[in-house]
Motif scaffolding. Sequence first.
Motif, mmCIF file in Angstrom:
data_model
loop_
_atom_site.group_PDB
_atom_site.id
_atom_site.type_symbol
_atom_site.label_atom_id
_atom_site.label_comp_id
_atom_site.label_asym_id
_atom_site.label_seq_id
_atom_site.Cartn_x
_atom_site.Cartn_y
_atom_site.Cartn_z
ATOM 1 N N SER A 281 40.509 31.577 64.674
ATOM 2 C CA SER A 281 41.548 32.059 64.323
ATOM 3 C C SER A 281 42.097 32.256 62.788
ATOM 4 O O SER A 281 42.889 32.122 62.812
ATOM 5 N N ALA A 282 41.172 32.570 62.599
ATOM 6 C CA ALA A 282 41.756 32.472 61.191
ATOM 7 C C ALA A 282 40.215 33.595 60.237
ATOM 8 O O ALA A 282 39.002 33.742 60.710
ATOM 9 N N PRO A 283 40.458 34.435 59.145
ATOM 10 C CA PRO A 283 40.460 35.444 58.785
ATOM 11 C C PRO A 283 39.336 34.797 57.540
ATOM 12 O O PRO A 283 39.567 34.100 56.577
ATOM 13 N N GLY A 284 38.139 35.438 57.208
ATOM 14 C CA GLY A 284 36.592 35.401 56.194
ATOM 15 C C GLY A 284 37.232 36.086 54.944
ATOM 16 O O GLY A 284 38.564 36.310 55.155
ATOM 17 N N GLY A 285 36.146 35.219 53.900
ATOM 18 C CA GLY A 285 36.804 35.611 52.345
ATOM 19 C C GLY A 285 36.449 34.979 51.872
ATOM 20 O O GLY A 285 35.183 33.954 51.813
ATOM 21 N N SER A 286 36.981 34.816 50.540
ATOM 22 C CA SER A 286 36.433 34.228 49.716
ATOM 23 C C SER A 286 37.623 33.626 48.987
ATOM 24 O O SER A 286 38.648 33.612 48.812
ATOM 25 N N ALA A 287 36.770 32.156 47.841
ATOM 26 C CA ALA A 287 38.035 31.043 47.225
ATOM 27 C C ALA A 287 37.458 30.947 46.061
ATOM 28 O O ALA A 287 35.716 30.678 46.110
ATOM 29 N N VAL A 288 37.785 30.781 44.941
ATOM 30 C CA VAL A 288 37.721 31.278 43.366
ATOM 31 C C VAL A 288 38.106 29.072 43.150
ATOM 32 O O VAL A 288 39.166 28.630 43.197
ATOM 33 N N LEU A 289 36.500 28.846 43.093
ATOM 34 C CA LEU A 289 36.649 26.964 42.550
ATOM 35 C C LEU A 289 37.121 27.132 41.519
ATOM 36 O O LEU A 289 37.749 25.997 40.947
ATOM 37 N N TRP A 290 36.304 27.826 40.409
ATOM 38 C CA TRP A 290 36.530 27.609 39.143
ATOM 39 C C TRP A 290 36.819 28.698 38.155
ATOM 40 O O TRP A 290 36.353 30.093 39.126
ATOM 41 N N LEU A 291 37.449 28.827 37.225
ATOM 42 C CA LEU A 291 37.489 30.028 36.561
ATOM 43 C C LEU A 291 37.429 29.004 34.695
ATOM 44 O O LEU A 291 37.953 28.455 34.416
ATOM 45 N N GLU A 292 36.376 30.030 34.200
ATOM 46 C CA GLU A 292 36.214 29.892 32.624
ATOM 47 C C GLU A 292 36.774 31.407 32.497
ATOM 48 O O GLU A 292 35.939 32.819 32.435
ATOM 49 N N VAL A 293 37.598 30.525 30.586
ATOM 50 C CA VAL A 293 37.725 31.887 30.154
ATOM 51 C C VAL A 293 36.440 32.156 29.071
ATOM 52 O O VAL A 293 36.053 31.181 27.925
ATOM 53 N N ILE A 294 35.411 32.987 28.482
ATOM 54 C CA ILE A 294 34.712 32.805 27.677
ATOM 55 C C ILE A 294 34.820 33.118 26.550
ATOM 56 O O ILE A 294 34.891 32.980 25.757
ATOM 57 N N ASP A 295 35.322 34.464 26.444
ATOM 58 C CA ASP A 295 35.414 35.074 24.690
ATOM 59 C C ASP A 295 36.995 35.971 25.348
ATOM 60 O O ASP A 295 37.914 36.506 26.340
ATOM 61 N N THR A 296 37.358 36.364 23.633
ATOM 62 C CA THR A 296 38.957 36.936 24.216
ATOM 63 C C THR A 296 38.658 38.053 23.780
ATOM 64 O O THR A 296 39.968 39.111 22.738
ATOM 65 N N GLU A 297 37.680 38.379 22.281
ATOM 66 C CA GLU A 297 36.812 39.970 21.821
ATOM 67 C C GLU A 297 37.905 41.016 22.131
ATOM 68 O O GLU A 297 37.931 42.397 21.433
ATOM 69 N N HIS A 298 37.614 41.785 23.287
ATOM 70 C CA HIS A 298 38.166 42.037 23.731
ATOM 71 C C HIS A 298 39.745 42.512 24.281
ATOM 72 O O HIS A 298 40.167 43.458 25.375
#
Length: 128
Positions: free
Chosen positions: A109-126
């Motif tokens: 009854s539900a599609p598969g997919g991906s879930a983002v559990l956490w996110l890190e910004v490592i740097d902003t050099e670019h």
Amino acid sequence: MKNNYAVRPLLILVAGLVIGIIAAGWYNAGHKVRLVEGYSSGTNYNGAAIGISREVGGTGASEGYRIAGAMWREFGGPWHDQGTPPTLAWPSYGQKVRLGVVDYEPSKSAPGGSAVLWLEVIDTEHTR
């Protein structure tokens, strides 16, 4: 006979622990977190989704992820459970990021997919 009654609860406890460990291993076998690292090709206006490119600066082909509700942090700082990282504010792009992603299979009854559990910004050099 008295000793038998004292050992019985201990055996039940050990059996319960073994069953719990086996069940946890079985559950986790299909739910491994994979790391996605690359450069932001931008977030949408409200910060609910992000594109990730392998190319420095985030200008190459990218894959999209829904990040609304994911925990986040910037530059190794504290973790946050609300909002989005200020350095990912629309319309900037090119930030180096790392995501913790879990892929899940579709069900009847539900599609598969991906879930983002956490996110890190490592740097902003670019960042652009």
